[in-house]
Design an enzyme around this catalytic site. Structure first.
Site, mmCIF file in Angstrom:
data_model
loop_
_atom_site.group_PDB
_atom_site.id
_atom_site.type_symbol
_atom_site.label_atom_id
_atom_site.label_comp_id
_atom_site.label_asym_id
_atom_site.label_seq_id
_atom_site.Cartn_x
_atom_site.Cartn_y
_atom_site.Cartn_z
ATOM 1 N N HIS A 137 -9.089 1.291 2.539
ATOM 2 C CA HIS A 137 -9.940 1.903 1.901
ATOM 3 C C HIS A 137 -10.041 1.297 0.376
ATOM 4 O O HIS A 137 -9.152 0.734 -0.206
ATOM 5 C CB HIS A 137 -9.943 3.507 1.642
ATOM 6 C CG HIS A 137 -8.886 4.082 0.953
ATOM 7 N ND1 HIS A 137 -8.464 5.153 0.680
ATOM 8 C CD2 HIS A 137 -7.796 3.511 0.511
ATOM 9 C CE1 HIS A 137 -7.639 5.586 -0.292
ATOM 10 N NE2 HIS A 137 -7.293 4.413 -0.454
ATOM 11 N N CYS A 152 -6.037 1.683 -6.984
ATOM 12 C CA CYS A 152 -6.799 2.276 -5.942
ATOM 13 C C CYS A 152 -8.479 1.775 -5.688
ATOM 14 O O CYS A 152 -9.041 1.999 -5.006
ATOM 15 C CB CYS A 152 -6.811 3.645 -5.866
ATOM 16 S SG CYS A 152 -5.113 4.356 -5.642
ATOM 17 N N HIS A 184 -7.114 -1.865 -0.285
ATOM 18 C CA HIS A 184 -6.075 -1.671 0.084
ATOM 19 C C HIS A 184 -5.707 -0.669 0.951
ATOM 20 O O HIS A 184 -6.661 -0.162 1.633
ATOM 21 C CB HIS A 184 -4.904 -1.003 -1.269
ATOM 22 C CG HIS A 184 -5.278 0.231 -1.725
ATOM 23 N ND1 HIS A 184 -6.548 0.559 -2.120
ATOM 24 C CD2 HIS A 184 -4.792 1.567 -1.298
ATOM 25 C CE1 HIS A 184 -6.651 1.844 -2.444
ATOM 26 N NE2 HIS A 184 -5.556 2.495 -1.978
ATOM 27 N N HIS A 194 -2.910 2.043 3.887
ATOM 28 C CA HIS A 194 -1.638 3.237 3.787
ATOM 29 C C HIS A 194 -1.579 3.348 5.207
ATOM 30 O O HIS A 194 -2.230 3.175 6.338
ATOM 31 C CB HIS A 194 -2.331 4.493 3.286
ATOM 32 C CG HIS A 194 -2.607 4.362 1.663
ATOM 33 N ND1 HIS A 194 -1.642 4.008 0.866
ATOM 34 C CD2 HIS A 194 -3.779 4.430 1.106
ATOM 35 C CE1 HIS A 194 -2.425 4.139 -0.421
ATOM 36 N NE2 HIS A 194 -3.644 4.388 -0.130
ATOM 37 N N HIS A 254 -6.640 1.797 11.965
ATOM 38 C CA HIS A 254 -6.788 0.296 11.805
ATOM 39 C C HIS A 254 -8.514 0.358 11.521
ATOM 40 O O HIS A 254 -8.965 -0.697 12.079
ATOM 41 C CB HIS A 254 -6.366 -0.509 12.859
ATOM 42 C CG HIS A 254 -5.111 -0.609 13.024
ATOM 43 N ND1 HIS A 254 -4.129 0.341 13.496
ATOM 44 C CD2 HIS A 254 -4.198 -1.921 12.219
ATOM 45 C CE1 HIS A 254 -2.844 -0.361 13.383
ATOM 46 N NE2 HIS A 254 -3.152 -1.453 12.804
ATOM 47 N N GLU A 258 -0.849 9.505 1.973
ATOM 48 C CA GLU A 258 -0.860 8.155 1.861
ATOM 49 C C GLU A 258 0.494 7.621 1.356
ATOM 50 O O GLU A 258 0.690 6.418 1.911
ATOM 51 C CB GLU A 258 -1.795 7.741 0.524
ATOM 52 C CG GLU A 258 -3.452 8.323 0.916
ATOM 53 C CD GLU A 258 -4.138 7.909 -0.288
ATOM 54 O OE1 GLU A 258 -5.635 7.673 -0.069
ATOM 55 O OE2 GLU A 258 -3.783 7.933 -1.598
#
Length: 122
Positions: A14, A25, A29, A31, A71, A110
């Site tokens: 995201h 953020c 990137h 998680h 994914h 996260e």
């Protein structure tokens, strides 16, 4: 009240909007998320077997997570919301409340040390 909790895992990317240009953020990137659902019922509402809900009934949620979140790029999945952990928790709750009327909270992590929880106001 009695409660049960089940944990699910998925990996996704995201990018968060409305952040300073140098905020990490704000960049693309990903998680390895942990998502936990909490279901609650009064003792008088338990199933004849004594369950809030049979854990096997949550298989449909697992399949949905695998199909729609795992994914994936969450900005594409949650088109109308900034995909922060807080918004992910609320979005999952809103998508599953009808199918799981015992659903009382959704928690999203996260990182191993951070959690966001959505619990509707009473």
């Amino acid at each position: 009240m009695l409660s049960i909790t089940k944990e699910f895992h998925f990996s996704a990317s995201h990018r968060l909007a409305h952040l300073a240009a140098d905020h990490p953020c704000g960049r693309l990137h990903g998680h390895n998320y942990v998502l936990m659902v909490e279901l609650s019922a009064r003792e008088s509402e338990l199933t004849p077997a004594g369950f809030v809900r049979d854990y096997g009934d949550l298989d449909a949620l697992k399949k949905w997570i695998d199909e729609f979140l795992d994914h994936r790029h969450l900005n594409d999945v949650m088109k109308d919301r900034n995909p922060s952990a807080e918004n992910i928790a609320r979005w999952v709750y809103e998508n599953w409340r009808r199918d799981l009327p015992e659903l009382t909270a959704v928690r999203v992590s996260e990182t191993p040390k951070t959690w966001a929880t959505y619990r509707p106001a009473p």
